[in-house]
Design a protein around this motif. Structure first.
Motif, PDB file in Angstrom:
ATOM      1  N   ASN A  75       0.837  -1.201   0.000  1.00 18.23           N
ATOM      2  CA  ASN A  75       0.000   0.000   0.000  1.00 18.23           C
ATOM      3  C   ASN A  75       0.872   1.251   0.000  1.00 18.23           C
ATOM      4  N   ARG A 115       2.366   4.737  -1.356  1.00 19.38           N
ATOM      5  CA  ARG A 115       1.849   5.942  -2.017  1.00 19.38           C
ATOM      6  C   ARG A 115       2.930   7.014  -1.990  1.00 19.38           C
ATOM      7  N   LEU A 137      -1.909   3.658  -5.397  1.00 18.22           N
ATOM      8  CA  LEU A 137      -1.176   2.766  -4.504  1.00 18.22           C
ATOM      9  C   LEU A 137      -0.387   1.738  -5.303  1.00 18.22           C
ATOM     10  N   ILE A 184       5.084   7.112   1.390  1.00 20.86           N
ATOM     11  CA  ILE A 184       4.212   6.627   2.457  1.00 20.86           C
ATOM     12  C   ILE A 184       4.052   5.113   2.330  1.00 20.86           C
ATOM     13  N   ASN A 219       2.379   1.613   3.761  1.00 18.78           N
ATOM     14  CA  ASN A 219       1.118   1.207   4.398  1.00 18.78           C
ATOM     15  C   ASN A 219       0.115   2.363   4.420  1.00 18.78           C
ATOM     16  N   ALA A 220      -0.014   3.049   3.310  1.00 20.33           N
ATOM     17  CA  ALA A 220      -0.897   4.220   3.209  1.00 20.33           C
ATOM     18  C   ALA A 220      -2.335   3.853   3.559  1.00 20.33           C
ATOM     19  N   GLY A 221      -2.949   4.689   4.368  1.00 21.83           N
ATOM     20  CA  GLY A 221      -4.345   4.498   4.741  1.00 21.83           C
ATOM     21  C   GLY A 221      -4.560   3.552   5.895  1.00 21.83           C
ATOM     22  N   SER A 222      -3.497   2.987   6.442  1.00 17.33           N
ATOM     23  CA  SER A 222      -3.662   2.074   7.580  1.00 17.33           C
ATOM     24  C   SER A 222      -3.114   2.733   8.848  1.00 17.33           C
ATOM     25  N   GLU A 265       0.738   3.385   8.948  1.00 19.87           N
ATOM     26  CA  GLU A 265       1.276   4.280   7.933  1.00 19.87           C
ATOM     27  C   GLU A 265       2.520   5.016   8.444  1.00 19.87           C
ATOM     28  N   THR A 266       3.595   4.994   7.650  1.00 19.42           N
ATOM     29  CA  THR A 266       4.820   5.722   7.986  1.00 19.42           C
ATOM     30  C   THR A 266       5.284   6.500   6.763  1.00 19.42           C
ATOM     31  N   THR A 267       5.832   7.692   6.994  1.00 19.24           N
ATOM     32  CA  THR A 267       6.190   8.608   5.921  1.00 19.24           C
ATOM     33  C   THR A 267       7.648   9.023   6.011  1.00 19.24           C
TER      34      THR A 267
END
Length: 174
Positions: A54, A56, A81, A103, A105-108, A111-113
Motif C-alpha cells: 500500500n 503511495r 497505490l 508513504i 502502508n498508506a491508509g492504515s 502508515e509511515t512517511t
C-alpha cells in the motif's frame, strides 16, 4: 492562349504542392521525458527485491499523488497505490529539485512517511518537430542521507543519468 494559361496555372499549383511537407506526427513509442525508476530491496538481504505494501507517493506541498496505475478508474484509490518492488516517479522539468513523501502502508494505522528531496540538473534534448523536446536529468543527490528512525534503511543512486526508463536509477533498502 487559354491552353497556355491553364498549363501555367497547373504547373504553379503542382510546384506549390510539391514544396509542402506532410504533417509531422509524434509516433507512439517515441522517447519522452523519462521518470526516475526506484526499486525496493530487503535491507537484511540487499540482493532480494522487496515489494512495498500500500505504497503511495505524494508531491510535497500539494495534494497531488503519483499515479502508479493509470489504467484504473480516476476515483479508485488503488490507482495511487503500489504493491510492487519498482516504481516510476516523474521529476519536475521546470526546476532542479522535486520533493515527495514516500508513504508505506498508506491508509492504515501502520502508515509511515519519509520525505525525500531529489536534486538534479536538467537538459532539454530535441526529439523532432512534432514531438518537441524531452528533458533528461542528472541526479546529483537525494536528501536526507540519514534515515535513522524511518522505514528506509538506506538508499543508493545506481544510475545518476536519467535518460530512459530501461534501468533502475535508485535503490531503496527497507
Amino acid at each position: 492562349m487559354k491552353k497556355i494559361a491553364f498549363i501555367t496555372l497547373s504547373l504553379l499549383l503542382a510546384v506549390s504542392f510539391w514544396n509542402c511537407e506532410k504533417d509531422d506526427i509524434c509516433a507512439e513509442g517515441t522517447p519522452v521525458t523519462p521518470r526516475v525508476i526506484i526499486e525496493f530491496f530487503d535491507a537484511a538481504d540487499p540482493e532480494t527485491p522487496k515489494n512495498v505494501t500500500n505504497f503511495r507517493v505524494n508531491e510535497l506541498g500539494t495534494t497531488n499523488a503519483v499515479v502508479f496505475n493509470p489504467n484504473l478508474d480516476e476515483t479508485n484509490l488503488n490507482r495511487f497505490l503500489s504493491n510492487d518492488n519498482k516504481i516510476r516517479i516523474p521529476l519536475k522539468t521546470f526546476q532542479d529539485l522535486s520533493d515527495f513523501e514516500f508513504i508505506l502502508n498508506a491508509g492504515s494505522t501502520a502508515e509511515t512517511t519519509v520525505s525525500l528531496v531529489f536534486n538534479y540538473e536538467r537538459s532539454n534534448v530535441f526529439i523532432s518537430r512534432a514531438c518537441g523536446y524531452k528533458t533528461i536529468f542528472n541526479l546529483t543527490n537525494v536528501l536526507p542521507t540519514d534515515f535513522t528512525g524511518t522505514w528506509i534503511s538506506s538508499l543508493t543512486i545506481e544510475q545518476p543519468n536519467i535518460i530512459n526508463e530501461n534501468e533502475t536509477h535508485i535503490k531503496i533498502y527497507f
